[in-house]
Design an enzyme around this catalytic site. Structure first.
Site, PDB file in Angstrom:
ATOM      1  CB  SER A 209      -0.878   0.015   1.251  1.00 58.79           C
ATOM      2  OG  SER A 209      -1.587   1.234   1.331  1.00 58.79           O
TER       3      SER A 209
ATOM      4  CE1 TYR B 136      -3.466  -2.142   5.373  1.00 57.65           C
ATOM      5  CE2 TYR B 136      -2.934   0.065   4.599  1.00 57.65           C
ATOM      6  CZ  TYR B 136      -3.357  -1.237   4.338  1.00 57.65           C
ATOM      7  OH  TYR B 136      -3.668  -1.612   3.059  1.00 57.65           O
TER       8      TYR B 136
HETATM    9  N1  LIG Z   1      -8.853  -1.570  -0.614  1.00 60.39           N
HETATM   10  C1  LIG Z   1      -7.889  -0.668  -0.734  1.00 60.39           C
HETATM   11  O1  LIG Z   1      -8.137   0.548  -0.996  1.00 60.39           O
HETATM   12  C2  LIG Z   1      -6.448  -1.071  -0.574  1.00 60.39           C
HETATM   13  C3  LIG Z   1      -5.462  -0.078  -0.710  1.00 60.39           C
HETATM   14  C4  LIG Z   1      -4.136  -0.434  -0.575  1.00 60.39           C
HETATM   15  C5  LIG Z   1      -3.792  -1.752  -0.344  1.00 60.39           C
HETATM   16  N2  LIG Z   1      -4.764  -2.696  -0.205  1.00 60.39           N
HETATM   17  C6  LIG Z   1      -4.326  -4.077   0.059  1.00 60.39           C
HETATM   18  O2  LIG Z   1      -4.954  -4.953  -0.846  1.00 60.39           O
HETATM   19  C7  LIG Z   1      -5.062  -6.256  -0.263  1.00 60.39           C
HETATM   20  C8  LIG Z   1      -6.493  -6.767  -0.424  1.00 60.39           C
HETATM   21  O3  LIG Z   1      -7.344  -5.903   0.303  1.00 60.39           O
HETATM   22  P1  LIG Z   1      -8.896  -5.717  -0.014  1.00 60.39           P
HETATM   23  O4  LIG Z   1      -9.138  -4.276  -0.185  1.00 60.39           O
HETATM   24  O5  LIG Z   1      -9.323  -6.661  -1.065  1.00 60.39           O
HETATM   25  O6  LIG Z   1      -9.498  -6.116   1.426  1.00 60.39           O
HETATM   26  P2  LIG Z   1     -10.675  -7.087   1.856  1.00 60.39           P
HETATM   27  O7  LIG Z   1     -11.809  -6.965   0.944  1.00 60.39           O
HETATM   28  O8  LIG Z   1     -10.839  -6.784   3.305  1.00 60.39           O
HETATM   29  O9  LIG Z   1     -10.052  -8.540   1.669  1.00 60.39           O
HETATM   30  C9  LIG Z   1      -8.983  -8.960   2.459  1.00 60.39           C
HETATM   31  C10 LIG Z   1      -8.646 -10.387   2.086  1.00 60.39           C
HETATM   32  O10 LIG Z   1      -7.540 -10.812   2.891  1.00 60.39           O
HETATM   33  C11 LIG Z   1      -7.922 -12.013   3.549  1.00 60.39           C
HETATM   34  N3  LIG Z   1      -7.261 -12.163   4.826  1.00 60.39           N
HETATM   35  C12 LIG Z   1      -7.257 -11.303   5.868  1.00 60.39           C
HETATM   36  N4  LIG Z   1      -6.557 -11.798   6.881  1.00 60.39           N
HETATM   37  C13 LIG Z   1      -6.118 -13.027   6.485  1.00 60.39           C
HETATM   38  C14 LIG Z   1      -5.346 -14.038   7.088  1.00 60.39           C
HETATM   39  N5  LIG Z   1      -4.864 -13.908   8.331  1.00 60.39           N
HETATM   40  N6  LIG Z   1      -5.087 -15.155   6.385  1.00 60.39           N
HETATM   41  C15 LIG Z   1      -5.569 -15.309   5.142  1.00 60.39           C
HETATM   42  N7  LIG Z   1      -6.317 -14.377   4.514  1.00 60.39           N
HETATM   43  C16 LIG Z   1      -6.585 -13.258   5.177  1.00 60.39           C
HETATM   44  C17 LIG Z   1      -9.425 -11.911   3.705  1.00 60.39           C
HETATM   45  O11 LIG Z   1      -9.955 -13.185   3.969  1.00 60.39           O
HETATM   46  P3  LIG Z   1     -11.169 -13.448   5.031  1.00 60.39           P
HETATM   47  O12 LIG Z   1     -12.435 -13.346   4.247  1.00 60.39           O
HETATM   48  O13 LIG Z   1     -10.872 -14.807   5.554  1.00 60.39           O
HETATM   49  O14 LIG Z   1     -11.072 -12.368   6.088  1.00 60.39           O
HETATM   50  C18 LIG Z   1      -9.796 -11.352   2.346  1.00 60.39           C
HETATM   51  O15 LIG Z   1      -9.779 -12.364   1.383  1.00 60.39           O
HETATM   52  C19 LIG Z   1      -4.622  -6.100   1.199  1.00 60.39           C
HETATM   53  O16 LIG Z   1      -3.301  -6.548   1.355  1.00 60.39           O
HETATM   54  C20 LIG Z   1      -4.720  -4.607   1.415  1.00 60.39           C
HETATM   55  O17 LIG Z   1      -3.864  -4.161   2.447  1.00 60.39           O
HETATM   56  C21 LIG Z   1      -6.091  -2.396  -0.311  1.00 60.39           C
END
Ligand SMILES: NC(=O)c1ccc[n+]([C@@H]2O[C@H](COP(=O)([O-])OP(=O)(O)OC[C@H]3O[C@@H](n4cnc5c(N)ncnc54)[C@H](OP(=O)(O)O)[C@@H]3O)[C@@H](O)[C@H]2O)c1
Length: 226
Positions: free
Chosen positions: A132, A148
């Site tokens: 991120s 974070y």
């Molecule tokens: N959304 C944004 O604006 C944004 C911006 C910058 C970076 N990111 C990064 O993008 C990535 C995906 O985020 P997202 O926005 O798609 O978030 P999300 O919708 O909250 O999805 C998070 C995913 O990570 C999984 N996860 C969380 N903890 C875990 C664990 N301990 N072991 C295995 N799986 C786990 C969740 O599975 P469960 O269903 O089991 O919880 C879910 O599949 C993350 O690394 C996040 O930091 C997102």
């Protein structure tokens, strides 16, 4: 030279929802053999019909090693470390437990998964982490988000080291920021849809070469400051 996902074996963590699910959909549509790794599958992931390996918490070393055992003998072309968490931890009082949880999932998770799967990579394989811009020290003008920000800055350092250590094997390690994406993580308040982010991320995954290993890039294509 274009590095098409077609025919590649691509493992994605956190593939049951959000950006991980959108990446699984996109890469499958482009002809990849997707291995969707998650703690628990979802209706949307099941509907995709890709190989699903569930029961994998990336912060649990035993479960990560179990994943590696299941994949013994198979080649992985791309590993996408996408699973992550964001907690709105506080300074007053300092939420140490929340910082530790985020470090374990966001930093140790991708590093443990990548280390456990090292023998699955061959020359030309690519290892990505969805990190991120919140982990950028130079870009931090708004503060807060201790756990974070620390965890994402730290995973960038881990992947920089991986890029150096994997270079002799001709395996690249890359850090990708997906944009501000409407997923559960940000209460669906992002600027772009997961599908839009996934399209940009996959473009970067295709174009990044071994010479680019160790770079920190936005899904739209520009380099980000550390
Ligand atoms: N959304 C944004 O604006 C944004 C911006 C910058 C970076 N990111 C990064 O993008 C990535 C995906 O985020 P997202 O926005 O798609 O978030 P999300 O919708 O909250 O999805 C998070 C995913 O990570 C999984 N996860 C969380 N903890 C875990 C664990 N301990 N072991 C295995 N799986 C786990 C969740 O599975 P469960 O269903 O089991 O919880 C879910 O599949 C993350 O690394 C996040 O930091 C997102």
């Amino acid at each position: 030279m274009s590095d098409s996902p077609a025919g590649k074996t691509i493992l994605i963590t956190g593939a049951n929802r959000g950006i991980g699910l959108a990446l699984a959909q996109r890469l499958q549509a482009l002809g990849a053999e997707v291995i969707a790794v998650c703690r628990r599958s979802s209706i949307d992931l099941d509907a995709l019909g890709v190989e699903v390996i569930d029961g994998v918490d990336v912060s649990d070393q035993q479960q990560v090693e179990g994943l590696a055992r299941k994949l013994e003998g198979r080649n992985i072309d791309w590993l996408v470390n996408n699973a992550g968490i964001l907690e709105r931890d506080t300074l007053e009082p300092l939420d140490v437990a929340a910082i530790e949880r985020q470090f374990r999932v966001n930093t140790l998770g991708p590093l443990m998964v990548s280390a456990a799967l090292l023998d699955r990579f061959a020359a030309g394989s690519k290892v990505f982490v969805i990190t991120s811009a919140m982990g950028s020290i130079g870009d931090n003008t708004s503060g807060g988000y201790y756990g974070y920000r620390i965890s994402k800055a730290a995973v960038n350092m881990a992947f920089k080291s991986l890029s150096v250590d994997l270079a002799p094997r001709k395996v690249g390690a890359y850090m990708l920021h997906p944009g501000f994406v409407s997923t559960d993580m940000v209460n669906n308040q992002g600027e772009i849809a997961p599908e839009t982010s996934a399209a940009g991320l996959v473009e970067r995954m295709i174009e990044l070469r071994i010479e680019d290993s160790g770079t920190f890039r936005h899904a739209r294509g520009h380099n980000l400051e550390w």
